[in-house]
Design a protein around this motif. Structure first.
Motif, PDB file in Angstrom:
ATOM      1  N   PHE A   3       0.767  -1.309   0.072  1.00  0.00           N
ATOM      2  CA  PHE A   3       0.051  -0.042   0.103  1.00  0.00           C
ATOM      3  C   PHE A   3       0.951   1.137   0.038  1.00  0.00           C
ATOM      4  N   ASP A  58       2.434  -1.775   4.752  1.00  0.00           N
ATOM      5  CA  ASP A  58       1.587  -0.672   4.750  1.00  0.00           C
ATOM      6  C   ASP A  58       2.494   0.353   4.879  1.00  0.00           C
ATOM      7  N   THR A  84       1.510   3.578   3.977  1.00  0.00           N
ATOM      8  CA  THR A  84       0.606   4.900   3.803  1.00  0.00           C
ATOM      9  C   THR A  84       1.100   6.048   4.456  1.00  0.00           C
ATOM     10  N   THR A 127      -4.695   2.612   7.594  1.00  0.00           N
ATOM     11  CA  THR A 127      -3.702   1.573   8.275  1.00  0.00           C
ATOM     12  C   THR A 127      -4.716   0.630   9.355  1.00  0.00           C
ATOM     13  N   ILE A 138      -6.410  -2.138   6.817  1.00  0.00           N
ATOM     14  CA  ILE A 138      -5.197  -2.860   6.210  1.00  0.00           C
ATOM     15  C   ILE A 138      -4.813  -4.092   7.376  1.00  0.00           C
ATOM     16  N   ARG A 139      -4.636  -3.589   8.905  1.00  0.00           N
ATOM     17  CA  ARG A 139      -4.432  -4.401   9.737  1.00  0.00           C
ATOM     18  C   ARG A 139      -5.510  -5.500   9.953  1.00  0.00           C
ATOM     19  N   CYS A 165       1.486  -8.760   8.118  1.00  0.00           N
ATOM     20  CA  CYS A 165       1.644  -7.226   7.768  1.00  0.00           C
ATOM     21  C   CYS A 165       2.631  -6.691   8.420  1.00  0.00           C
ATOM     22  N   ARG A 202       4.100  -2.613   9.047  1.00  0.00           N
ATOM     23  CA  ARG A 202       3.793  -1.228   8.922  1.00  0.00           C
ATOM     24  C   ARG A 202       5.327  -0.404   8.768  1.00  0.00           C
TER      25      ARG A 202
END
Length: 658
Positions: free
Chosen positions: A7, A72, A74, A82, A85-86, A96, A98
């Protein structure tokens, strides 16, 4: 098919996507708008999918693509995205990670607020123009500020839909700035000055979002930054950490672009344009602290280190950096760590030259340097006295605060107190100091360690390139002296180099010691002599010939030699009956030592040959020299013979000391 799903709503996301595609790791990139398609280019390994997704759509996409990992990347303030997505990753059962921006830093006075609403509320109680850099989505929250149409200047993306939204809110004409960032400090300053702003509103968008450039510009313009704090304290990895993780996970064979950069004396005004460009493009800047402080850009990743081995190891252990710059002072071709780094990094580097202290300083004092002897005494032994005595111009880096005074004291001691010392300290910095004085005026001077000198000696005497100082030039007493002809041949047999470490055993007046010190002028010479009268003559001759690398050792060999450094060469002119013991100690100190022995008596020749056999010398050369000198008798000249001398050379083959 796709190993990674990204993302990518930030610069970090786009860079990670390009990074994976470059190393042929298939990546699927989700962007909220069509903008991602403009900054990324689809390839065989990179797929772009624009458009916003809710949690349900994300979960469907994850199951369809089935990537090994989801990133992620973003925007730091896209908290809702966020969270979606999580949650989608948890439901679909995919890992995932970050990716976070590094938080920016700011100095000086700033106002921190918790939200956009709080920033607008704060501005209601102020006067003066404001530059808004928080985007268009929350622009409506600033419309409650009195006279906002005249006070506020909004910087937003240059998209038609954005411009229309802003226009409907009353931001038009010069109060609406449509541009794509991030922006340099200079451009931020230009805008703040152009619109006569008193305040700048920003979120801490980190390095990639140009946060530090905004803060630096505001502070330099006397503008108060209003910083909207991050809504959530997130956990995750930086861009560099993410690249390192992906490199290991997918076993990517990365070869970073490494630049060895000469940055001049330290002031950025002495950087070349090519050098500045290299620094701007660097993911990591390495160098001694002074170099890093001079070259690093705001928020740039740095490592303060000057040891070549440590730098090379760090680069090998941190594959997350694509472009690395190692900053070196002056020019990479003059007294630089570049030579060793090239060797340690297997030559896989780009080398960019810089302005050296030589041409900078010599131009400042108005002297040409094409005929100067150029040296460095920084962190290493350098016999400057020898060079100054024999060269009109000598440039050298010193490296200690008392370096000028110590040099001046030696020049005065050796009768060169009138030599002009041009001194340069902290070259190119604001507190740069350049001055010129005679050596005798600088014996107590305490200066800066970051210094250079140019010694100007109008009475310099070029050094002879061959052996053979006339006997009459030495200060002589009753002590024995090796005569000119014998001395010349003996020294030629020694085959000295400029950095040799030499012993003169039984030195007498020091004629051999002096010629040794002039030949091995960047080495060391030890004159071992047992007679007090001869020691005094040695001291006088050392001073006369400015033999600063000559150390006089009073005592009987071999005992007087035991604590001396290992020699590369030795001349034995007198042994006091201890020849075998002297040779034994010399061999213990250095098995490949080259020894030349002068013998007058046949008994001494026999003793020398026995020593050669006992200690297994393969080179065993004997030369008998019978010299004669003319003597005037009235109108005639008669040849008078000198005592015959045996010159014996000893050394093992294949181990000749060079």
């Amino acid at each position: 098919m796709y190993k990674v799903l990204v993302f990518a709503g930030t610069t970090e996301g786009y860079e990670i996507s390009r990074f994976l595609a470059k190393y042929e790791v298939p990546v699927y990139v989700c962007t909220a708008t069509d903008y991602g398609g403009k900054v990324l280019e689809e390839t065989r390994y990179l797929k772009i999918s624009p458009g916003r997704l809710d949690e349900e759509k994300m979960e469907e996409l994850f199951r369809e693509i089935s990537p090994e990992i989801i990133l992620d990347a973003t925007h730091p303030y896209a908290a809702e995205v966020t969270a979606n997505i999580r949650n989608a990753c948890e439901k679909a059962g995919f890992p995932c990670l970050r990716v976070l921006r590094e938080e920016g830093k700011q100095e000086g006075q700033a106002v921190y607020v918790e939200s956009t609403e709080a920033a607008a509320e704060y501005l209601k109680g102020t006067q003066g123009n404001v530059l808004l850099t928080t985007g268009s989505k929350e622009l409506n929250k600033f419309t409650g500020i009195p006279d906002y149409r005249n006070r506020l200047f909004a910087r937003v993306l240059s998209l038609p839909s954005v411009a229309e939204t802003c226009s409907n809110l009353g931001f038009e004409g010069k109060h609406l700035i449509g541009m794509q960032g991030p922006f340099s400090k200079e451009l931020n300053k230009a805008m703040l000055l152009q619109f006569e702003c008193k305040y700048l509103v920003t979120k801490d968008t980190g390095k990639a979002g140009g946060f530090q450039e905004k803060i630096d510009a505001a502070l330099e313009c006397g503008v108060t930054p209003i910083i909207i704090g991050r809504p959530v304290k997130e956990e995750g990895m930086s861009l560099a950490e993410c690249k390192a993780y992906l490199t290991k996970k997918f076993q990517i064979d990365r070869k970073p672009h490494i630049t060895l950069l000469g940055i001049g004396m330290g002031n950025q005004n002495t950087f070349t344009i090519e050098g500045k460009r290299a620094v701007e493009q660097a993911d990591l800047l390495i160098g001694a602290r002074r170099m890093v402080e001079a070259a690093a850009l705001s928020g740039q990743k740095t490592l303060c280190e000057y040891r070549s081995e440590v730098i090379a190891d760090y680069i090998k252990e941190h594959p997350e950096y694509d472009r690395i710059v190692v900053a070196l002072s002056g020019d990479v071709g003059f007294c630089s760590g570049a030579k060793k780094l090239v060797e340690l990094l297997n030559g896989e580097v780009e080398i960019l030259c810089g302005i050296s202290s030589v041409n900078y300083f010599m131009s400042k004092i108005g002297l040409s340097w094409d005929d100067a002897k150029i040296l460095s005494a920084h962190g290493k032994s350098c016999n400057l006295i020898h060079y100054i005595k024999h060269n009109q111009k000598v440039f050298s880096i010193l490296g200690t605060g008392d370096g000028v005074a110590e040099l001046a004291k030696k020049l005065v001691f050796y009768g060169m107190g009138e030599v002009i010392l041009h001194v340069g300290e902290r070259l190119s910095y604001k507190d740069e100091a350049i001055f010129s004085k005679k050596a005798r005026e600088l014996t107590n001077y305490q200066g800066d360690a970051l210094s250079v000198i140019c010694a100007y000696n109008v009475e310099a005497v070029p050094q002879n390139t061959v052996h053979g100082i006339s006997d009459e030039e030495f200060i002589r007493g009753k002590a024995p002296m090796t005569k000119e002809e014998v001395r010349t041949i003996s020294l030629s047999k020694l085959k000295l180099q400029e950095d040799s470490v030499c012993y003169d055993v039984g030195a007498g007046t020091g004629s051999v010691s002096i010629e040794m010190s002039l030949c091995a002028h960047q080495g060391e010479v030890y004159a071992i002599e047992k007679k007090d009268e001869a020691v005094e003559l040695l001291k006088e001759n050392k001073k006369k010939f400015a033999a600063d690398n000559l150390t006089i050792v009073s005592g009987l060999a071999p005992e007087a030699m035991r604590n001396l450094p290992a020699p590369t060469h030795a001349f034995i002119g007198g042994s006091s009956g201890n020849l075998k013991e002297i040779v034994k100690l010399l061999v213990e100190k250095n098995k490949s030592i080259r020894i030349v022995i002068n013998c007058i008596t046949l008994e001494t020749v026999s003793e020398a040959l026995e020593a050669a056999k006992e200690f297994a010398f393969d080179t065993n050369e004997i030369v008998q020299l019978g010299a004669a000198r003319s003597r005037a008798i009235g109108p005639y000249h008669m040849m008078m013979g000198e005592n015959p001398i045996y010159i014996i050379t000893l050394q093992n083959p294949g181990k000749e000391t060079l």
